[in-house]
Structure formats: structure tokens, C-alpha cells
Design a protein around this motif. Structure first.
Motif, short mmCIF file in Angstrom:
data_model
loop_
_atom_site.label_atom_id
_atom_site.label_comp_id
_atom_site.label_asym_id
_atom_site.label_seq_id
_atom_site.Cartn_x
_atom_site.Cartn_y
_atom_site.Cartn_z
N TRP A 38 9.87 -14.03 6.82
CA TRP A 38 10.23 -13.18 5.69
C TRP A 38 10.84 -14.07 4.61
O TRP A 38 11.54 -15.04 4.93
CB TRP A 38 11.26 -12.11 6.09
CG TRP A 38 10.72 -11.01 6.95
CD1 TRP A 38 10.40 -11.09 8.27
CD2 TRP A 38 10.47 -9.67 6.54
NE1 TRP A 38 9.95 -9.88 8.73
CE2 TRP A 38 9.99 -8.98 7.68
CE3 TRP A 38 10.61 -8.97 5.35
CZ2 TRP A 38 9.65 -7.64 7.65
CZ3 TRP A 38 10.27 -7.63 5.30
CH2 TRP A 38 9.78 -6.97 6.45
N SER A 39 10.63 -13.74 3.34
CA SER A 39 11.23 -14.51 2.25
C SER A 39 12.54 -13.90 1.77
O SER A 39 13.16 -14.41 0.84
CB SER A 39 10.26 -14.64 1.08
OG SER A 39 9.94 -13.37 0.55
N ILE A 40 12.96 -12.81 2.40
CA ILE A 40 14.27 -12.22 2.17
C ILE A 40 15.01 -12.21 3.51
O ILE A 40 14.37 -12.25 4.56
CB ILE A 40 14.17 -10.79 1.57
CG1 ILE A 40 13.30 -9.90 2.45
CG2 ILE A 40 13.65 -10.84 0.14
CD1 ILE A 40 13.19 -8.46 1.97
N PRO A 41 16.34 -12.16 3.50
CA PRO A 41 17.08 -12.23 4.77
C PRO A 41 16.71 -11.06 5.70
O PRO A 41 16.92 -9.90 5.35
CB PRO A 41 18.54 -12.15 4.33
CG PRO A 41 18.55 -12.60 2.91
CD PRO A 41 17.25 -12.14 2.34
N LYS A 42 16.20 -11.39 6.86
CA LYS A 42 15.73 -10.34 7.77
C LYS A 42 16.87 -9.46 8.26
O LYS A 42 16.69 -8.26 8.50
CB LYS A 42 14.99 -10.97 8.94
CG LYS A 42 14.23 -9.95 9.79
CD LYS A 42 13.12 -10.59 10.63
CE LYS A 42 13.63 -11.66 11.54
NZ LYS A 42 12.55 -12.17 12.44
N ASP A 43 18.08 -10.04 8.34
CA ASP A 43 19.21 -9.24 8.81
C ASP A 43 19.72 -8.28 7.74
O ASP A 43 20.60 -7.45 8.00
CB ASP A 43 20.35 -10.13 9.31
CG ASP A 43 20.92 -11.03 8.22
OD1 ASP A 43 20.29 -11.16 7.14
OD2 ASP A 43 22.00 -11.61 8.44
N LYS A 44 19.18 -8.37 6.52
CA LYS A 44 19.55 -7.45 5.45
C LYS A 44 18.52 -6.33 5.27
O LYS A 44 18.69 -5.44 4.43
CB LYS A 44 19.67 -8.20 4.11
CG LYS A 44 20.70 -9.33 4.13
CD LYS A 44 22.12 -8.79 4.27
CE LYS A 44 23.14 -9.91 4.14
NZ LYS A 44 24.53 -9.42 4.31
N ILE A 45 17.46 -6.37 6.05
CA ILE A 45 16.42 -5.33 5.97
C ILE A 45 16.84 -4.17 6.86
O ILE A 45 17.26 -4.36 8.01
CB ILE A 45 15.05 -5.88 6.41
CG1 ILE A 45 14.66 -7.09 5.55
CG2 ILE A 45 13.98 -4.80 6.31
CD1 ILE A 45 13.50 -7.87 6.12
N VAL A 46 16.75 -2.97 6.34
CA VAL A 46 17.21 -1.78 7.04
C VAL A 46 16.05 -0.82 7.27
O VAL A 46 15.18 -0.65 6.40
CB VAL A 46 18.33 -1.07 6.24
CG1 VAL A 46 18.70 0.27 6.84
CG2 VAL A 46 19.56 -1.96 6.18
N TYR A 221 28.96 7.17 -3.19
CA TYR A 221 28.14 7.58 -2.05
C TYR A 221 26.89 6.70 -1.97
O TYR A 221 26.06 6.68 -2.87
CB TYR A 221 27.75 9.05 -2.21
CG TYR A 221 26.73 9.55 -1.20
CD1 TYR A 221 26.78 9.17 0.13
CD2 TYR A 221 25.72 10.43 -1.60
CE1 TYR A 221 25.85 9.63 1.04
CE2 TYR A 221 24.79 10.91 -0.70
CZ TYR A 221 24.86 10.50 0.61
OH TYR A 221 23.93 10.95 1.51
N PHE A 222 26.79 5.95 -0.86
CA PHE A 222 25.62 5.14 -0.59
C PHE A 222 25.10 5.49 0.80
O PHE A 222 25.88 5.68 1.74
CB PHE A 222 25.97 3.65 -0.63
CG PHE A 222 26.40 3.18 -1.99
CD1 PHE A 222 25.47 2.73 -2.91
CD2 PHE A 222 27.73 3.20 -2.35
CE1 PHE A 222 25.86 2.32 -4.17
CE2 PHE A 222 28.14 2.79 -3.60
CZ PHE A 222 27.21 2.35 -4.52
N ILE A 223 23.81 5.56 0.93
CA ILE A 223 23.20 5.89 2.21
C ILE A 223 22.95 4.63 3.03
O ILE A 223 23.07 4.63 4.25
CB ILE A 223 21.89 6.67 1.99
CG1 ILE A 223 22.17 7.94 1.18
CG2 ILE A 223 21.24 7.03 3.33
CD1 ILE A 223 20.90 8.63 0.69
N PHE A 224 22.62 3.53 2.33
CA PHE A 224 22.30 2.28 3.00
C PHE A 224 23.10 1.14 2.36
O PHE A 224 23.51 1.23 1.21
CB PHE A 224 20.79 1.99 2.89
CG PHE A 224 19.95 3.05 3.55
CD1 PHE A 224 19.86 3.13 4.93
CD2 PHE A 224 19.27 3.99 2.78
CE1 PHE A 224 19.10 4.12 5.53
CE2 PHE A 224 18.50 4.98 3.37
CZ PHE A 224 18.42 5.04 4.76
N PRO A 225 23.32 0.07 3.10
CA PRO A 225 24.17 -1.02 2.61
C PRO A 225 23.55 -1.79 1.45
O PRO A 225 22.32 -1.92 1.36
CB PRO A 225 24.34 -1.92 3.84
CG PRO A 225 23.16 -1.62 4.71
CD PRO A 225 22.85 -0.17 4.48
#
Length: 354
Positions: A38-46, A221-225
């Protein structure tokens, strides 16, 4: 019906916790792309919880002529597109439920994507790297923003990164085309021959119901980080984002008051930014247009007029005057909730328009 039930359950859960000013941590992606680059941090994918195509794209969109539309009010927002003289409107209240429209303009195939969690719309060409792609909703999110996937190569694309972030087409840049966001009242005045997404698309959805509770106006109010939350503005304030590579300029509606036009230079390009309570839009000025002085028009089909006597459409086409048929190029820009800008750029500046 299974899709409907799943979406209604998600909507009910969102609505039930809407009053809580907390960030829901979401679910980290379990096994999605495991062992794959992945070209974005995989641990930041939700994982958004609805699954691939759990939010169904519109692949054979149905339209009304503008005078047949009764389901949308004049102050409601639409995404507007003009391709080869064809004007089309994609209301937020339809896109909230579908997010992606794979559309056909005759000579060209386009995709309009809208992420209701970040308030962002993008137009992409569907022919990329020799493929004509059909895009769908992957069910994954990065910084609360939509990750699309294409059905031909199964690659995944980050909307606000504007590129493929996983799969066969990794690091391929999306080829974009300009879209506009304004009220339905303004769009139909500017483009009276427009067609509009129908509220009968073959799904048993109640498009009058906003499925995210208080989300679009509740700044807490946020649903995801989301990374890099910046509190200089209210999180859900709608702003115009003018960008160049990893640098962004942000413009606010309140800076334009009842209506204003300004010229500014951004890197080596000269821009014209026009704002009213209904719309903000940025154009690039060519060398032979730099001497023109513009002002807003508040009636008829024209949006701007200049000191040469030309009138210009919202999309930047000269409608009358000595430059009739010439164009102002729509700049690389889009509308967004404020919170979604800093996570996707290395530097973000809020511009005060005096």
C-alpha cells in the motif's frame, strides 16, 4: 433488500450515537491487503463495516429533466458537471447513499465520486492506463475519506490522495476533470437545460433521509479516526481547497460576504476566485486574461462579467461579448469539510480575502 437493511442498521447506529462528542476508533483493516504493498499507511486504513459494494454505486444512472424535479429544494447542494455542453446535476441527497456514479457522456466515460464523511466530490476519467474502469465503493476509509476500487483490476484508489494506493495500478494518478458544488437553485438558473439524477434508481432508499445523523453540522462528532486534526476552523466548515501538489490554500465563505471576486497568484499561476453565499469557484487566468476586471452577476445565466463587456458562465465559458466561446480554466480545486484538508497535504494555508 440485504443492502438496504445493512445501511439502515449503520444509519441507526450512527444516529443513536450522534450526540456523543467522541471519535469512534473504527475497525482497523483485518487482512485487507495483507502482504500487499500500500502507498498509504496500512494501519491507518479503516473498515467502514458495510463491505465491498455495500454502498452501491450507480452504474446505470437515471435522470430527470430539471423541470420534472420535485424532490430537491433550491437551497440543497448538488455537484454540477458540464461535459461537451451537457450539464448534469448530482444532488448530495442521492450521493449520500451511493457515493459513486459511473456515467457515460457519449464520447467519454466519467466517474463522479462523493464522500459524505469528508464532504468532497471528485470527477475522474474512467479510461486510465489503457483500461476503461468501473469504480465501486470498497468499504474502506483513509482519514475518514472514501477509498474506491475498480472492478477491472481490483485496485484501490484514495479519493483525496487522487491516486491508486493498492493493487495492479499502484501509484497511478487519477485523471481528473472539474466538478462544481453549488445549490440546486443556482445550478438550474445557470444551466436551465441540465438533467438531474432521479430519485428513482431501482433501490428502496429514502433519499429524503440523511443517513449520518448530526454528522454534517456537529464539529465534535466523528465516526472514524482522522490524523492531524486542525482546530483553526470548525471541523465541518465547508471550504474551497485550491491545491498544487502537496500544498493547499483554503478559502472560506465568510471571507466573500455577500459576493466578491479576487485575483491571487498561487505558485506560478494567476487565479480568479469568486464567492457568493451559494458557491465558491477558482479559475486559472491565461496571460491575455490578466488585465480583465471581473464582477459578479446576480441574475440570468451569467455568473461573471468583465470590463470588456464579456459575460461568463459558472463553468468559465464566455457567453457573450468579444471573447464569446473562450474559456476560463477551472483550477485544481474542490469543496471539503475543513478537517479533511490538513491530513492530505503537507502545508495548508487559510487565506483571508480582504
Amino acid at each position: 433488500m440485504k443492502i438496504l437493511c445493512r445501511m439502515l442498521v449503520v444509519a441507526a447506529l450512527i444516529t443513536s450515537c450522534a450526540a456523543e462528542p467522541i471519535v469512534n476508533s473504527g475497525n482497523s483493516v483485518q487482512g485487507a491487503g495483507a502482504g500487499v504493498i500500500w502507498s498509504i499507511p496500512k494501519d491507518k486504513i479503516v473498515d467502514g463495516g458495510v463491505g465491498e459494494d455495500g454502498i452501491p454505486s450507480l452504474d446505470d444512472p437515471k435522470y430527470y429533466n430539471f423541470n420534472d424535479v420535485t424532490y430537491i429544494g433550491n437551497n440543497e447542494l448538488v455537484i454540477g458537471v458540464v461535459i461537451d455542453g451537457q450539464a448534469r446535476a448530482y444532488p448530495h441527497k442521492i450521493l449520500d447513499w451511493h457515493e459513486i456514479v459511473n456515467d457515460d457522456f457519449g464520447k467519454s466515460q466519467k466517474t463522479v465520486s462523493y464522500c459524505p464523511l469528508t464532504g468532497t466530490a471528485m470527477g475522474w476519467e474512467r479510461e486510465i492506463s489503457g483500461h476503461v474502469l468501473d469504480f465501486g465503493v470498497s468499504g474502506l476509509l483513509y482519514n475518514a475519506n472514501l477509498i474506491l476500487y475498480d472492478r477491472q483490476t481490483k485496485s484501490r484508489w484514495s479519493q483525496l490522495s487522487r491516486k491508486c494506493v493498492n493493487g495492479e495500478l499502484l501509484d497511478t494518478e487519477a485523471v481528473s476533470f472539474p466538478v462544481l458544488e453549488t445549490t440546486w437553485g443556482m445550478w438550474k438558473r445557470m444551466y436551465p437545460n441540465t438533467i438531474v439524477l432521479s430519485d428513482i434508481q431501482g433501490y428502496n432508499f429514502d433519499y429524503s433521509f440523511y443517513p449520518y445523523g448530526s454528522y454534517r453540522w456537529n464539529n465534535n462528532y466523528f465516526i472514524f479516526p482522522v490524523d492531524n486534526l486542525d482546530t483553526r476552523l470548525g471541523a465541518k466548515e465547508r471550504v474551497l481547497v485550491l491545491y498544487y501538489k502537496q500544498i493547499a490554500r483554503v478559502y472560506r465563505f465568510e471571507s466573500f460576504g455577500g459576493g466578491k471576486v479576487v485575483k491571487q497568484q498561487f505558485f506560478e499561476k494567476h487565479h480568479l476566485i469568486a464567492g457568493t453565499p451559494e458557491v465558491m469557484v477558482a479559475y486559472e487566468l491565461a496571460e491575455d486574461q490578466l488585465h480583465l476586471e471581473f464582477e459578479l452577476m446576480h441574475f440570468g445565466r451569467a455568473f461573471l462579467k468583465d470590463n470588456e463587456g464579456n459575460t461568463w458562465s459558472l463553468g468559465g465559458v464566455a457567453l457573450s461579448g468579444p471573447r464569446k466561446g473562450q474559456k476560463l480554466v477551472l483550477a485544481s480545486s474542490y469543496m471539503s469539510y475543513w478537517f479533511a484538508v490538513p491530513p492530505f497535504f503537507n502545508w495548508t494555508t487559510i487565506i483571508d480575502v480582504l
